[in-house]
Design a protein around this motif. Sequence first.
Motif, PDB file in Angstrom:
ATOM      1  N   TYR A 129      20.350  49.372   8.219  1.00 51.95           N
ATOM      2  CA  TYR A 129      20.383  48.769   9.635  1.00 51.95           C
ATOM      3  C   TYR A 129      19.600  47.657   9.706  1.00 51.95           C
ATOM      4  O   TYR A 129      19.654  46.831  10.685  1.00 51.95           O
ATOM      5  N   LEU A 164      10.628  55.109  17.326  1.00 53.65           N
ATOM      6  CA  LEU A 164      10.505  53.586  16.824  1.00 53.65           C
ATOM      7  C   LEU A 164      11.536  53.467  15.836  1.00 53.65           C
ATOM      8  O   LEU A 164      12.440  52.436  15.798  1.00 53.65           O
ATOM      9  N   SER A 165      11.653  54.725  14.927  1.00 53.55           N
ATOM     10  CA  SER A 165      12.565  54.424  14.075  1.00 53.55           C
ATOM     11  C   SER A 165      14.080  54.501  14.392  1.00 53.55           C
ATOM     12  O   SER A 165      14.924  53.539  13.868  1.00 53.55           O
ATOM     13  N   LEU A 178      14.868  52.969  17.241  1.00 53.71           N
ATOM     14  CA  LEU A 178      14.818  51.743  17.902  1.00 53.71           C
ATOM     15  C   LEU A 178      15.290  50.750  16.803  1.00 53.71           C
ATOM     16  O   LEU A 178      15.860  49.773  17.087  1.00 53.71           O
ATOM     17  N   THR A 179      14.652  50.688  15.570  1.00 50.91           N
ATOM     18  CA  THR A 179      14.990  49.926  14.610  1.00 50.91           C
ATOM     19  C   THR A 179      16.596  49.763  14.341  1.00 50.91           C
ATOM     20  O   THR A 179      17.139  48.698  14.198  1.00 50.91           O
ATOM     21  N   MET A 185      18.734  50.826  16.481  1.00 53.90           N
ATOM     22  CA  MET A 185      19.648  50.202  17.690  1.00 53.90           C
ATOM     23  C   MET A 185      19.482  49.029  17.968  1.00 53.90           C
ATOM     24  O   MET A 185      20.315  48.239  18.394  1.00 53.90           O
ATOM     25  N   VAL A 186      18.109  48.089  17.512  1.00 55.65           N
ATOM     26  CA  VAL A 186      18.161  46.892  18.002  1.00 55.65           C
ATOM     27  C   VAL A 186      18.864  46.032  16.955  1.00 55.65           C
ATOM     28  O   VAL A 186      19.410  44.967  17.289  1.00 55.65           O
ATOM     29  N   ASN A 187      19.325  46.603  15.658  1.00 55.52           N
ATOM     30  CA  ASN A 187      20.332  45.854  14.993  1.00 55.52           C
ATOM     31  C   ASN A 187      21.694  45.969  15.247  1.00 55.52           C
ATOM     32  O   ASN A 187      22.551  45.130  15.142  1.00 55.52           O
ATOM     33  N   GLU A 213      22.912  46.907  18.241  1.00 55.19           N
ATOM     34  CA  GLU A 213      23.244  46.549  19.644  1.00 55.19           C
ATOM     35  C   GLU A 213      24.351  47.703  20.057  1.00 55.19           C
ATOM     36  O   GLU A 213      25.580  47.284  20.744  1.00 55.19           O
ATOM     37  N   LEU A 214      23.984  48.807  19.838  1.00 55.53           N
ATOM     38  CA  LEU A 214      24.859  49.950  20.597  1.00 55.53           C
ATOM     39  C   LEU A 214      24.278  50.716  21.762  1.00 55.53           C
ATOM     40  O   LEU A 214      23.100  50.907  21.656  1.00 55.53           O
ATOM     41  N   PRO A 215      25.051  51.352  22.697  1.00 64.72           N
ATOM     42  CA  PRO A 215      24.280  52.197  23.557  1.00 64.72           C
ATOM     43  C   PRO A 215      23.883  53.402  22.737  1.00 64.72           C
ATOM     44  O   PRO A 215      24.681  53.511  21.694  1.00 64.72           O
TER      45      PRO A 215
END
Lengths: 336, 270
Positions: B113, B155-156, B158-159, B161-163, B165-167
């Motif tokens: 990811y 946070l993990s 989020l890692t 998610m940031v990449n 870019e999905l709901p």
Amino acid sequence: MEVEPAPDPLQSIPKSPVVVLMIGMAGSGKSTFMHRMVVRLQSKQKRVYTVNLDPAVRNLAYPVNIDIRDTVNYKEVMKHFGLGPNGGIMTSLNLFATKFDQVLAILSRRAESLDYVLIDTPGQIEVFNWSASGQIVCDALAVSYPTLVCYVVDTARCVKPVTFMSNMLYACSILYKTKLPFIIAFNKKLGRGAGERIKVLRIDVIPHDFLKEWMEELRRFRDFEKLGDALSRETSYVASLARSMSLAMEEFYSNLRSVGVSAVTGAGCEDFEKAMVEACKEFEESYVPFLLEQRRDLEAKRRAAVEEQAGPEKAVPLSTPITGLSSMRTIEQTRR
Amino acid sequence: MKYAQFVMGPAGCGKSTYCAIIQEHFKVALRRTCRVVNLDPAAENFAYDCYADVRDLISVDDVMEELDYGPNGGLVYAMEYLSENMSWLEEQICDALDDDYYVFDCPGQIELYSHLSVMREVVDMLQNEDFRVAGVYCIDVNFIEDSAKFLSGALSALTAMVNLELPHINVLTKCDLLPEGADVERYVEGDSEAILSELRTSMHPRYRKLNVALGQVLEEYSLVSFVALNRDDEAWADELTSSVAWDGLLGLKRRQGAARTSSEQNENSE
């Protein structure tokens, strides 16, 4: 093999050896960096002890004192328990963690004659991070010796701002998980083969400085436009989240020790050593009182976790007996 | 519009079990079919009824044996192979009709990811095929024993998610294994005040500001909310599907003209 009792959990934490946990994603160059540090520290007449916790590694670039592969054969574990590669690594690590008090006993025997203990972790970063065994290892070390976490990052892969952000987020995640002094090593990764060198040199030109520059900018909190700019070039909606995150992470960076190193050329290792010394000081000054407070708790937790791990495994006959730990002693003896 | 869930999370956190439960829930309660696609080339056994399996294309075991790679290199090779042969995956899903529901059981390695683009390519491909995709990040609740670890988990997630870019939805798995009286509610409800105050006592003072800053971001983007999964408690699936966020994100109620949700906002902003 006689197992000495683990050191009394309530005596104060000795100042040496310094334990460094190398954590990093697969291919970030942990092992090469380990090798570099071992060579470097040894040439400075420091006494270094190395531990490998990656059961699936093929060849180690550095001389190893305690190797999980001597104790647990990961292929056998996979076959015996009918697991895939991931489950194999995890189970191997769990099995090893149940015996970690033996490693601690060996360390405590040797503690006086050691300056550094470097520990290599599995490339599957989340196996170490999100498993009971990783936690046992971390906690057990932290209450016994000054322990630092070194997060090795592949600089060439941080060029994309979003990748950089997610890497930093993960670093942050590890920081919260381990609650130990933290160093980020931006490894300028170089290829292994000479043929790759030319291609790689170009990658190597990417200085980690630009990453530091981003951090610096954020740290000063005056002008975060550079990262903002870079991020807004990405057309994603997450960029806005990333922008807010980058502001929040300002705090993270300001607390962070980051060093650019090259495992192959050895550049930056001096800075890394300095960072280690600093981090050690930090450990002594601010973590020790903190840890001592939590020590009883941690110790009890560790015991409980070990028992929980040991419980179900005992019922299953192991094709690879843990008694292989005696080989640790042989290595140790040859070292003597 | 077709729907897909991307189920992610570290190894051993219960992704496959989650998929099985979702499939069962669809079958029993919603009377719809839910097709589960396995994308983990290193997968072992799983409890669900597998519609398509990436291991038919390539498996890490074969790569390790034939190319003499380690598990890491094997996985990366297999995933890159998948990215080169994306048409295989397209074929598997090309017969999807409107309102069909897919669940993708993904590998857990975080570098997929953060470093490699293959997962992103899969998501892009699905979105081109008119799929509405949501990310589901599973975390083993047994590792969330205090606030710091909770934040670490968030946070993990989020890692990833940031990449991608999905709901995004975070699921706490294995809640049925918790000891009696354990307090998950706090994390489920995302009470960041309580979490912060606990962090204040358990973390080193040096990180106090960071705690506050992160807490704010998590709250502003409502990333602190988790859904607890308790497989003994049958009600959870109903609760889960009836919660607005859940429905909106995964598109279950969308046909009935549900309220504007983050996934739609996302779509609009694109």
